[in-house]
Motif scaffolding. Structure first.
Motif, short mmCIF file in Angstrom:
data_model
loop_
_atom_site.label_atom_id
_atom_site.label_comp_id
_atom_site.label_asym_id
_atom_site.label_seq_id
_atom_site.Cartn_x
_atom_site.Cartn_y
_atom_site.Cartn_z
N GLU A 81 0.87 -1.18 0.00
CA GLU A 81 0.00 0.00 0.00
C GLU A 81 0.90 1.22 0.00
N THR A 83 0.42 4.35 1.91
CA THR A 83 0.43 5.30 3.03
C THR A 83 1.75 5.29 3.81
N ARG A 112 0.27 -7.48 -3.17
CA ARG A 112 -0.16 -8.28 -2.01
C ARG A 112 -0.33 -9.72 -2.48
N PHE A 124 -1.81 -4.79 -8.08
CA PHE A 124 -2.98 -3.97 -8.41
C PHE A 124 -2.55 -2.52 -8.28
N GLN A 126 -3.41 1.55 -7.17
CA GLN A 126 -4.22 2.44 -6.33
C GLN A 126 -4.04 3.89 -6.75
N ASN A 128 -4.09 7.03 -4.55
CA ASN A 128 -4.00 7.17 -3.11
C ASN A 128 -3.83 8.65 -2.72
N LEU A 259 -5.88 -2.48 8.74
CA LEU A 259 -4.53 -1.93 8.93
C LEU A 259 -4.49 -1.29 10.32
N TYR A 261 -2.84 1.19 11.64
CA TYR A 261 -2.51 2.59 11.94
C TYR A 261 -3.72 3.50 12.11
N TYR A 262 -4.91 3.00 11.84
CA TYR A 262 -6.07 3.90 11.89
C TYR A 262 -6.50 4.28 13.30
N ALA A 279 -15.23 -3.51 -2.18
CA ALA A 279 -14.72 -2.19 -1.78
C ALA A 279 -13.96 -1.56 -2.94
N GLY A 283 -10.43 4.12 3.40
CA GLY A 283 -9.52 5.09 4.00
C GLY A 283 -9.83 5.33 5.46
N TYR A 286 -5.27 8.58 10.60
CA TYR A 286 -4.16 7.88 11.28
C TYR A 286 -3.29 8.92 11.98
N LEU A 305 -8.10 4.30 -3.73
CA LEU A 305 -9.09 3.70 -4.62
C LEU A 305 -8.42 2.59 -5.41
N GLY A 306 -9.10 1.45 -5.53
CA GLY A 306 -8.54 0.33 -6.29
C GLY A 306 -8.89 0.46 -7.76
N ARG A 309 -10.68 -2.53 -9.83
CA ARG A 309 -12.12 -2.72 -9.55
C ARG A 309 -12.95 -1.66 -10.25
P1 HAM Z 1 -6.99 -0.81 1.51
O1 HAM Z 1 -8.43 -0.88 1.94
O2 HAM Z 1 -6.11 -1.91 1.90
O3 HAM Z 1 -6.45 0.57 2.04
O4 HAM Z 1 -6.95 -0.68 -0.06
C1 HAM Z 1 -7.67 0.34 -0.73
C2 HAM Z 1 -8.35 -0.21 -1.98
O5 HAM Z 1 -7.39 -0.88 -2.81
C3 HAM Z 1 -9.41 -1.26 -1.71
O6 HAM Z 1 -10.65 -0.68 -1.39
C4 HAM Z 1 -9.47 -1.99 -3.05
O7 HAM Z 1 -10.29 -1.28 -3.96
C5 HAM Z 1 -8.03 -1.92 -3.53
N1 HAM Z 1 -7.35 -3.20 -3.27
C6 HAM Z 1 -6.80 -3.64 -2.13
N2 HAM Z 1 -6.26 -4.87 -2.30
C7 HAM Z 1 -6.48 -5.22 -3.58
C8 HAM Z 1 -6.16 -6.37 -4.38
N3 HAM Z 1 -5.48 -7.40 -3.89
N4 HAM Z 1 -6.56 -6.39 -5.68
C9 HAM Z 1 -7.24 -5.35 -6.21
N5 HAM Z 1 -7.56 -4.23 -5.50
C10 HAM Z 1 -7.19 -4.16 -4.21
C11 HAM Z 1 -5.16 0.98 1.88
O8 HAM Z 1 -4.38 0.48 1.14
C12 HAM Z 1 -4.85 2.26 2.67
N6 HAM Z 1 -3.42 2.56 2.47
C13 HAM Z 1 -5.73 3.39 2.25
C14 HAM Z 1 -5.42 4.67 2.96
C15 HAM Z 1 -4.74 5.73 2.49
N7 HAM Z 1 -5.74 4.96 4.22
C16 HAM Z 1 -5.28 6.15 4.55
N8 HAM Z 1 -4.65 6.64 3.49
#
Ligand code: HAM
Length: 419
Positions: A81, A83, A112, A124, A126, A128, A259, A261-262, A279, A283, A286, A305-306, A309
């Motif tokens: 990710e 962040t 991942r 994938f 993002q 961010n 995660l 850190y939230y 999803a 977000g 943190y 945002l993914g 998706r």
């Molecule tokens: P996260 O919920 O782990 O948050 O990932 C955010 C978005 O990334 C998910 O809602 C999904 O759309 C997409 N995503 C996650 N894993 C996958 C995957 N394996 N394949 C496809 N899409 C995926 C974070 O990553 C935090 N860093 C968000 C954040 C930013 N919070 C604070 N600042």
């Protein structure tokens, strides 16, 4: 041996690109309006950065990271990710010295090692967003507004905003203890991972996808009942702002977001048109992370945002027509081929999109290709035309043809094609 991509990794093919471009263009346009600046960090970081921020007990760190040792024996990981990396860059480059709240965004691949399925990949992408220095709840509302505006602008429909607060370091321990007590009472119903989490990091049981665990958690204590006064005011004020902004939301007290850190606000945007991986964006706030990594004691909030998706939903919902070239030059004979190369070079310099065949066949074959490329006009030039001093310009929509003087042809074509 025919080489193919490894499991969970995929090629993004040219026919998909218009959707990716559209999503990125909407995001970039919106970030400019909201005052966010771009940052790009490396995809590889020290493993410890992710372990300390995302948390040892999370699925991401305990099971899903691509980790290896470099030649010097240091443990490195592909970023799961953005962040953690952005916070590291924020501290390392002392971006906190700049006045006002710092607003940053990044777009790029994350990694991942999850079980691939529809909407879930091992690489994938993002989009961010992070906002530093503001404690909220006004910035929480603004970030959620940005997230909602983004998904709507992209063209997604049937969305729900899910909201929760997971408290702060003052009130969460009380909830954690209470939850721990409850988990002891349902221990036999939990999977082995959750039995371990119940001891080490109880909140993480809410991330579990096992049905029996979900059932066992139905009667679990509710986080909102444990919020301290400050967290309660924060949450209620945010709700009030969202209502004022006309943003509908649902509260889900199990939204703890996977995660560590939230704190306080957590949120997700889910799509009803997706399957299990519903999803599109997630977000939260943190506030302790920057300090924990050796930076100033500054609050922060963000989301990601993914892209896969979102692109999947878009490509199911609409067709983006790829624009054809402005002009296709069909040639007959060596002399014409050479002229066409020069005209194409000059036209492209003027921004006209020109296509031609490098090894042209007959006129019919070239016209078919122009048609397939969706060219707006075709310029036909052969020995005869060169001798006459006039080429033929055909409009592919109306099928009307006209002569164009070869003397000054580039200027004339620019006038016709880029009026
Ligand atoms: P996260 O919920 O782990 O948050 O990932 C955010 C978005 O990334 C998910 O809602 C999904 O759309 C997409 N995503 C996650 N894993 C996958 C995957 N394996 N394949 C496809 N899409 C995926 C974070 O990553 C935090 N860093 C968000 C954040 C930013 N919070 C604070 N600042």
């Amino acid at each position: 041996m025919v080489y193919t991509t490894i499991k969970g990794f995929r090629d993004i093919l040219p026919k998909e690109m218009p959707f990716w471009e559209r999503v990125e263009a909407e995001a970039r346009g919106l970030f400019k309006v909201f005052g966010f600046k771009e940052i790009r960090t490396p995809v590889l970081e020290r493993t410890e950065l992710f372990a300390r921020t995302i948390g040892q007990d999370t699925d991401i760190v305990s099971k899903e990271m691509y980790t290896f040792q470099d030649a010097k024996g240091r443990s490195l990981s592909l970023r799961p990710e953005a962040t953690a990396s952005i916070v590291r860059a924020y501290i390392q480059n002392r971006l906190y010295h700049e006045s006002g709240s710092q607003k940053l965004f990044t777009i790029g691949p994350m990694f991942r090692h999850e079980r691939p399925q529809k909407g879930r990949f091992r690489q994938f992408h993002q989009i961010n967003v992070e906002l530093f220095k503001d404690p909220g709840p006004r910035s929480d509302a603004d970030i959620i507004l940005l997230a909602m505006t983004l998904v709507k602008r992209i063209g997604l429909k049937e969305l729900s905003l899910i909201l929760n607060s997971i408290g702060c370091k003052e009130c969460r321990p009380r909830f954690r203890d209470n939850l721990k007590g409850y988990l002891v009472s349902v221990r036999d119903q939990l999977c082995s991972d959750c039995q371990r989490r119940a001891e080490t990091n109880p909140l993480r049981v809410f991330d579990c996808k096992v049905e029996a665990c979900k059932d066992a958690l139905k009667e679990a204590p509710k986080i909102l009942e444990f919020l301290c006064e400050d967290c309660r005011i924060h949450f209620n004020t945010l709700r009030d702002y969202l209502e004022t902004l006309g943003i509908d939301y649902l509260i889900d007290q199990s939204l703890v977001r996977g995660l560590d850190y939230y704190n306080r606000t957590t949120f997700e945007i889910q799509s009803h048109a997706l399957g299990a991986q519903n999803a599109v964006l997630g977000g939260g706030r943190y506030d302790g992370l920057i300090k924990q990594l050796g930076g100033p004691d500054e609050p922060a909030i963000g989301f990601a945002l993914g892209m896969e998706r979102v692109v999947m939903l878009l490509s199911e919902a609409l067709e983006i027509e790829t624009d054809g070239p402005d002009l296709f030059i069909a040639t007959l004979g060596k002399e014409a081929e050479k002229e066409a190369l020069v005209w194409a070079a000059r036209l492209r310099k003027e921004g006209v999109r020109v296509e031609l065949d490098y090894s042209p066949g007959g006129l019919k074959a070239q016209m078919r290709r122009a048609d397939r490329l969706n060219a707006k006009k075709v310029l036909i030039v052969g020995e005869d035309e060169l001798q006459r001093g006039k080429a033929v310009l055909r409009d592919m929509d109306t099928k009307v043809q006209e002569d164009v003087e070869i003397t000054g042809i580039v200027e004339k074509l620019v006038q016709v094609l880029k009026p």
